[in-house]
Design a protein around this motif. Structure first.
Motif, PDB file in Angstrom:
ATOM      1  N   ARG A  15     -10.498 -10.986  -7.007  1.00 41.36           N
ATOM      2  CA  ARG A  15     -11.626 -10.473  -6.239  1.00 41.36           C
ATOM      3  C   ARG A  15     -12.069  -9.119  -6.790  1.00 41.36           C
ATOM      4  O   ARG A  15     -13.248  -8.851  -6.926  1.00 41.36           O
ATOM      5  N   HIS A  25     -20.270 -20.636   5.401  1.00 44.95           N
ATOM      6  CA  HIS A  25     -19.275 -21.560   4.842  1.00 44.95           C
ATOM      7  C   HIS A  25     -19.308 -22.895   5.576  1.00 44.95           C
ATOM      8  O   HIS A  25     -19.131 -22.948   6.788  1.00 44.95           O
ATOM      9  N   ASN A  69     -10.606 -25.905   2.125  1.00 47.01           N
ATOM     10  CA  ASN A  69     -11.389 -24.711   2.459  1.00 47.01           C
ATOM     11  C   ASN A  69     -10.891 -23.500   1.694  1.00 47.01           C
ATOM     12  O   ASN A  69     -11.673 -22.737   1.131  1.00 47.01           O
ATOM     13  N   ILE A  70      -9.587 -23.315   1.668  1.00 47.27           N
ATOM     14  CA  ILE A  70      -9.004 -22.149   1.010  1.00 47.27           C
ATOM     15  C   ILE A  70      -9.171 -22.247  -0.507  1.00 47.27           C
ATOM     16  O   ILE A  70      -9.469 -21.245  -1.172  1.00 47.27           O
ATOM     17  N   LEU A 115     -12.710 -21.143  -1.113  1.00 45.19           N
ATOM     18  CA  LEU A 115     -12.888 -19.698  -0.966  1.00 45.19           C
ATOM     19  C   LEU A 115     -12.243 -18.943  -2.120  1.00 45.19           C
ATOM     20  O   LEU A 115     -12.847 -18.036  -2.700  1.00 45.19           O
ATOM     21  N   ASP A 116     -11.009 -19.321  -2.448  1.00 46.23           N
ATOM     22  CA  ASP A 116     -10.313 -18.653  -3.546  1.00 46.23           C
ATOM     23  C   ASP A 116     -11.038 -18.863  -4.869  1.00 46.23           C
ATOM     24  O   ASP A 116     -11.139 -17.940  -5.683  1.00 46.23           O
ATOM     25  N   SER A 167     -12.901 -13.557   0.169  1.00 51.91           N
ATOM     26  CA  SER A 167     -11.721 -13.180   0.951  1.00 51.91           C
ATOM     27  C   SER A 167     -11.684 -13.845   2.314  1.00 51.91           C
ATOM     28  O   SER A 167     -10.622 -14.238   2.783  1.00 51.91           O
ATOM     29  N   ASN A 168     -12.833 -13.940   2.967  1.00 55.53           N
ATOM     30  CA  ASN A 168     -12.915 -14.485   4.321  1.00 55.53           C
ATOM     31  C   ASN A 168     -14.225 -15.250   4.471  1.00 55.53           C
ATOM     32  O   ASN A 168     -15.145 -15.051   3.697  1.00 55.53           O
ATOM     33  N   GLU A 195      -7.367 -21.749  10.711  1.00 55.78           N
ATOM     34  CA  GLU A 195      -6.866 -20.477  11.222  1.00 55.78           C
ATOM     35  C   GLU A 195      -5.352 -20.492  11.416  1.00 55.78           C
ATOM     36  O   GLU A 195      -4.685 -19.497  11.159  1.00 55.78           O
ATOM     37  N   TYR A 238      -3.897 -20.604   7.741  1.00 54.98           N
ATOM     38  CA  TYR A 238      -4.306 -19.470   6.899  1.00 54.98           C
ATOM     39  C   TYR A 238      -4.911 -18.378   7.785  1.00 54.98           C
ATOM     40  O   TYR A 238      -6.125 -18.170   7.790  1.00 54.98           O
ATOM     41  N   ARG A 268      -8.364 -15.836   7.432  1.00 53.09           N
ATOM     42  CA  ARG A 268      -9.336 -16.261   6.417  1.00 53.09           C
ATOM     43  C   ARG A 268     -10.667 -16.692   7.042  1.00 53.09           C
ATOM     44  O   ARG A 268     -11.717 -16.538   6.437  1.00 53.09           O
TER      45      ARG A 268
END
Length: 115
Positions: free
Chosen positions: A25, A38, A47-48, A51-52, A57-58, A76, A79, A82
């Motif tokens: 990041r 999102h 999802n993660i 995002l990654d 980050s969120n 949630e 993770y 996030r």
């Protein structure tokens, strides 16, 4: 050598995967990034990964159905931190839209989007 966008994405991801997530990041954006639009993927892990892969980050999720609340809770739970909340959506030209949006707020929606 000519490459397509998928090959470019794979090469970029492979190069960035060598760096720790926080460094990625920092390298890409210089700070934390929040995705305010999102769309949920099929699994919490997907999802993660998304995002990654974007260096995000969120996220704040944008949902079309009340069943998405359970999907958000699953992300949630697995993770924490996030997902910062979610925005509900409904076709406001259809009967029941007001009730659907009201119920979404009662279930935790922090706003509305794509009405």
């Amino acid at each position: 050598m000519k490459i397509n966008r998928r090959e470019f994405g794979a090469l970029t991801a492979a190069g960035l995967s060598a760096l720790p997530l926080a460094a990625q990041r920092e390298e890409l954006w210089g700070t934390a990034i929040v995705d305010c639009h999102h769309h949920l993927r099929r699994t919490p892990e997907a999802n993660i990964i998304h995002l990654d892969g974007c260096g995000v980050s969120n996220a704040m999720a944008l949902t079309r159905s009340t069943s998405a609340v359970e999907d958000i809770k699953a992300v949630e739970a697995k993770y924490p931190g996030r997902v910062l909340g979610y925005f509900a959506s409904a076709d406001i030209t259809k009967p029941g839209a007001e009730e659907a949006l009201t119920n979404a707020v009662k279930q935790g929606a922090i706003g509305f989007g794509e009405l």
